[in-house]
Structure formats: C-alpha cells, structure tokens
Design a protein around this motif. Structure first.
Motif, short mmCIF file in Angstrom:
data_model
loop_
_atom_site.label_atom_id
_atom_site.label_comp_id
_atom_site.label_asym_id
_atom_site.label_seq_id
_atom_site.Cartn_x
_atom_site.Cartn_y
_atom_site.Cartn_z
N GLN A 43 0.81 -1.22 0.00
CA GLN A 43 0.00 0.00 0.00
C GLN A 43 0.84 1.27 0.00
O GLN A 43 0.36 2.34 -0.34
N GLY A 44 2.11 1.17 0.39
CA GLY A 44 2.97 2.35 0.48
C GLY A 44 2.88 2.95 1.86
O GLY A 44 2.07 3.83 2.12
N PHE A 45 3.73 2.46 2.78
CA PHE A 45 3.69 2.94 4.16
C PHE A 45 4.36 4.30 4.32
O PHE A 45 4.00 5.07 5.20
N LEU A 46 5.35 4.57 3.49
CA LEU A 46 6.08 5.84 3.60
C LEU A 46 5.94 6.71 2.35
O LEU A 46 6.73 7.63 2.13
N GLY A 47 4.94 6.42 1.53
CA GLY A 47 4.73 7.18 0.32
C GLY A 47 3.64 6.55 -0.51
O GLY A 47 2.94 5.64 -0.06
N GLU A 48 3.49 7.02 -1.73
CA GLU A 48 2.48 6.47 -2.62
C GLU A 48 2.75 5.00 -2.92
O GLU A 48 3.90 4.56 -2.93
N GLN A 49 1.69 4.24 -3.16
CA GLN A 49 1.85 2.83 -3.54
C GLN A 49 2.67 2.73 -4.81
O GLN A 49 2.45 3.46 -5.78
N VAL A 50 3.65 1.86 -4.80
CA VAL A 50 4.53 1.70 -5.96
C VAL A 50 3.73 1.13 -7.13
O VAL A 50 2.86 0.27 -6.95
N SER A 51 4.01 1.59 -8.32
CA SER A 51 3.31 1.15 -9.53
C SER A 51 4.14 0.09 -10.23
O SER A 51 5.34 0.26 -10.47
N ALA A 52 3.49 -1.01 -10.58
CA ALA A 52 4.18 -2.07 -11.33
C ALA A 52 4.65 -1.54 -12.68
O ALA A 52 5.76 -1.88 -13.13
N ARG A 53 3.83 -0.72 -13.31
CA ARG A 53 4.23 -0.19 -14.63
C ARG A 53 5.42 0.76 -14.50
O ARG A 53 6.29 0.80 -15.39
N HIS A 54 5.49 1.49 -13.37
CA HIS A 54 6.66 2.36 -13.16
C HIS A 54 7.92 1.51 -12.94
O HIS A 54 8.99 1.85 -13.45
N LEU A 55 7.80 0.41 -12.21
CA LEU A 55 8.95 -0.48 -12.02
C LEU A 55 9.43 -1.03 -13.36
O LEU A 55 10.64 -1.09 -13.62
N ILE A 56 8.49 -1.44 -14.17
CA ILE A 56 8.86 -1.99 -15.49
C ILE A 56 9.49 -0.91 -16.36
O ILE A 56 10.50 -1.15 -17.05
N ASN A 57 8.92 0.29 -16.34
CA ASN A 57 9.47 1.39 -17.13
C ASN A 57 10.88 1.74 -16.67
O ASN A 57 11.74 2.11 -17.48
N THR A 58 11.14 1.59 -15.35
CA THR A 58 12.49 1.84 -14.83
C THR A 58 13.50 0.88 -15.44
O THR A 58 14.60 1.28 -15.83
N LEU A 59 13.14 -0.40 -15.54
CA LEU A 59 14.04 -1.38 -16.15
C LEU A 59 14.31 -1.07 -17.62
O LEU A 59 15.38 -1.39 -18.15
N ASN A 60 13.35 -0.45 -18.26
CA ASN A 60 13.49 -0.20 -19.70
C ASN A 60 14.17 1.12 -20.02
O ASN A 60 14.90 1.22 -21.01
N HIS A 61 13.95 2.15 -19.16
CA HIS A 61 14.35 3.50 -19.59
C HIS A 61 15.19 4.28 -18.59
O HIS A 61 15.55 5.43 -18.89
N HIS A 62 15.49 3.73 -17.43
CA HIS A 62 16.31 4.48 -16.47
C HIS A 62 17.67 4.81 -17.10
O HIS A 62 18.27 3.97 -17.77
N PRO A 63 18.18 6.04 -16.91
CA PRO A 63 19.43 6.43 -17.59
C PRO A 63 20.65 5.59 -17.23
O PRO A 63 21.58 5.50 -18.04
N LEU A 64 20.67 4.96 -16.06
CA LEU A 64 21.84 4.15 -15.68
C LEU A 64 21.56 2.66 -15.81
O LEU A 64 22.37 1.93 -16.39
N ILE A 65 20.45 2.19 -15.29
CA ILE A 65 20.21 0.74 -15.26
C ILE A 65 19.15 0.30 -16.28
O ILE A 65 18.77 -0.87 -16.31
N GLY A 66 18.69 1.24 -17.13
CA GLY A 66 17.69 0.89 -18.13
C GLY A 66 18.27 0.03 -19.24
O GLY A 66 19.49 -0.07 -19.41
N ALA A 67 17.38 -0.59 -20.01
CA ALA A 67 17.79 -1.52 -21.06
C ALA A 67 18.73 -0.85 -22.06
O ALA A 67 18.59 0.31 -22.42
#
Length: 388
Positions: A43-67
C-alpha cells in the motif's frame, strides 16, 4: 457520480493495468499477480503505492540501469550481471514494494554529495529489517527499487554493486539496530525519520490492525543548541577539553551516544558511557569555560544537577516530640572525585534541610543556584555569576 466513486474507479483501473503488466513481465497468471498488487504490504507505508508499470518502465528506460539496445542492464546479482531475473511469480512485486518503502525510510543525499552506501550492504540490511516478509533480497532488486525512487546512484569500478545516495550515518544506525550481535546505538540522532513508522506499520499490517495513516517526512530541524555548537568546535584544541570534544564528536557520528545539548546532558552522557574521573574533570573545565564565554541569555544552560550515587533513610527516636527520619542523598560532584550531599532531618522540632559540596576543587569553582529548594538544587559555575 460522486468523487469517491470516480477515485475508486480510477484506482481499480490502475490496479488492473498494473496487474496485467506485472503478470506479463514475470510470466504468471492474472489472479496470482492480483493477489500481490492488492496486498496490504504494497500500500505504500512511507509514500504512494509503488506502480508495477513504473517499475517496469524503470528497467526499460532508467538512464543508468535501463535496457541497453533492448537487453536488460540489471539482473538478479546486480549491475551488468550475467544472471537473468529469476521471478517466482508469487511474491516478487510485494518484495519490491517493501524494498521501496525500506529505501524511502532514509534521507536522500544532497545534490552535490556523492553516493557512499553500497547496494550490497543495503540489501543485507534490508533483509534483516524486512524479515520475515523478505527472507532474501538480491542485489539487483535493491538497485531496481532505488532506481524506481530516482535515488542518486554511481558505478563501482569492476563490480556488480552500485553506490546508492542515501544517508551513510542513517544506514549505519539501521544496520547496527537489526544485525544480531552488533553493538546497538546508544544515541538516536541518526535514526531515519521513517524508521519507527515503518516498523510499526509492518507489525500492524501483519496483525490485521488498522494502518497508521499516511506518513509525511518531517522538515529538518533548525534548532540550535549553543553549548553543543561551542563544544564540538573545541575538538581541534591540544588540551584535555579538545580531546574530550573530539571524542564526543566522534561518538555522535557513530551513534555511540546522544548529543550534549546542555552542560548537564554532557555530564549525564559521561555517566551512561561511563567515563573516568579525569574525563569528568575535562567536562567540568569545558563547562566552566563555556560559562565565561556564553551570553547572559544562555544562563539557563549553565545549571547542572549531577548523577545520584547513593541514598539512605534512617529512623531516629527524636527528642521528646516523637520519632522521625534522617535522609541522606549523595551525588557526584562535577569533577567526579567528590560528592554533593543533600541532607534532610525530618525529626519533629529539629527539621533541617541542607546541601553541601564535599570536594575542595568543586567548592572553588561551583555554587548552588540561589532561590532553589534544597531538594531542587542545581549548581552553576562561580565565574559565570561573577561575570553576570
């Protein structure tokens, strides 16, 4: 349609979209993925609930660890790992959501600072803090969660780990708190702001109790403690006060003790550590010097009450007016070599109350603060009263 219904519909759409996206990524069915995206633990105890699509987008497009050219840069073992992701399909999303909250607990470093906490050490601390919800955390998933939060990260030469931009002192505090056999911190000035909330929220969630509500990071304290500021500035001096100030500053950094905001707190800390009589003498010298240079408005900081070391209460038959008692309370003197005595004769007809310093050195340098009761006594340096 009410605004509440609109909000619920939007949330339902978001959960459905997240569930389908996560099920496709990890290769599980919709129902199994839905159990995770609707779990109370995400649910997000210390912030907004994490989004699965945001996690996936991070793997694809993050400037350092993205695909990179369609190939994942990040794997289970870490940055440019040979090992691919090994999803179990049942708890991956829950674990990543918990890792996100774990990292939110820490204060991010300032923009000009360089990340100094290894993802490898962070993942071990996360395992212990989040147990039993995460029995094992991979280096890659810790990095993934950090990237999703957009925390600063830099490479370590030739390794699978990344340096993560969270407070090094806060991480050290949590590591010592959760690692069996470690020396636990005695000072809590480096405890992360969200530490207690997250611990309590996880416990209540597992117990099926109502959540604590939305947590908001508090504003950094701007309170200034004049004695503390003056004292740590003495750390470079080549004398006993300088050595004590240097050790005190190091103890604050390592969470070995709390901050001495006032002279009295410095003496209390020396009792908690504990310290030698020479160290007490150095503290007394520092307090007397502070009294000479401080502002009149800071007079309240001068008063100290030393630690109690013994007390007794004896019956007395009295002298014709009935029995009574004699109380004797002994306290350390400021230098630690003598005593402060507080005595109360509660015999009818002879009721007397007195206090005195049993130490030649401290009698020359300290007085009882005028206007206080015998039981409420405090001491102040003589030079300060003379100067005021």
């Amino acid at each position: 349609m009410s605004s509440n219904n609109n909000n619920n519909d939007a949330r339902d759409r978001k959960i459905k979209q997240d569930t389908r996206a996560w099920a496709a990524l990890v290769g599980t069915n919709y129902t199994t993925a839905l159990r995770q995206t609707e779990s109370p633990l995400v649910q997000g105890f210390l912030g907004e609930q994490v989004s699965a699509r945001h996690l996936i987008n991070t793997l694809n497009h993050h400037p350092l660890i993205g695909a990179d050219g369609g190939d994942f840069v990040l794997g289970e073992a870490g940055y440019y790992a040979d090992t691919e992701w090994s999803f179990n399909g049942r708890s991956d999303f829950v674990e990543l959501a918990l890792l996100t909250d774990f990292l939110r607990m820490f204060t991010p470093i300032a923009p000009r600072e360089t990340p100094a906490v290894s993802s490898y050490f962070l993942k071990h601390t996360a395992e212990k803090f989040l147990a039993p919800h995460c029995s094992y955390v991979t280096n890659g998933r810790l990095i993934w969660a950090a990237a999703a939060l957009d925390l600063p990260m830099v490479e370590q030469k030739g390794g699978l780990n990344l340096m993560i931009g969270v407070s090094e002192r806060e991480h050290d505090y949590v590591k010592r708190m959760v690692t069996p056999g470690s020396t636990k911190p005695h000072g809590h000035q480096h405890r992360p702001a969200g530490y207690t909330h997250l611990q309590t929220a996880l416990e209540q969630c597992v117990a099926g109790e109502p959540d604590l509500g939305r947590w908001e990071r508090p504003e950094p304290s701007t309170e200034v403690f004049p004695f503390h500021e003056w004292f740590i500035q003495q750390a470079g001096r080549d004398d006993a006060v300088g050595v004590l100030a240097h050790d005190h500053r190091a103890g604050i950094k390592d969470s070995d003790h709390r901050i001495a905001r006032t002279p009295n707190e410095l003496l209390e800390i020396l009792q908690e550590v504990p310290a030698s009589s020479k160290t007490h003498e150095s503290a007394e010298s520092a307090i007397v010097e502070w009294a000479r240079v401080s502002l009149p408005s800071q007079r309240g900081d001068m008063n100290i009450r030393t630690a109690s070391i013994r007390r007794s209460k004896d019956d007395t038959p009295g002298w014709g007016a009935g029995p009574g008692t004699i109380e004797l309370h002994e306290f350390l003197c400021p230098c630690g070599d003598g005593k402060v005595i507080e005595e109360h004769d509660n015999t009818p007809g002879f009721r007397e109350h007195d206090h005195r310093i049993i130490c030649d050195k401290c009698r020359e340098e300290w007085d009882f603060v005028p206007g206080l009761s015998v039981r409420g006594w405090r001491l102040e340096p003589k030079p300060y009263r003379a100067a005021s």
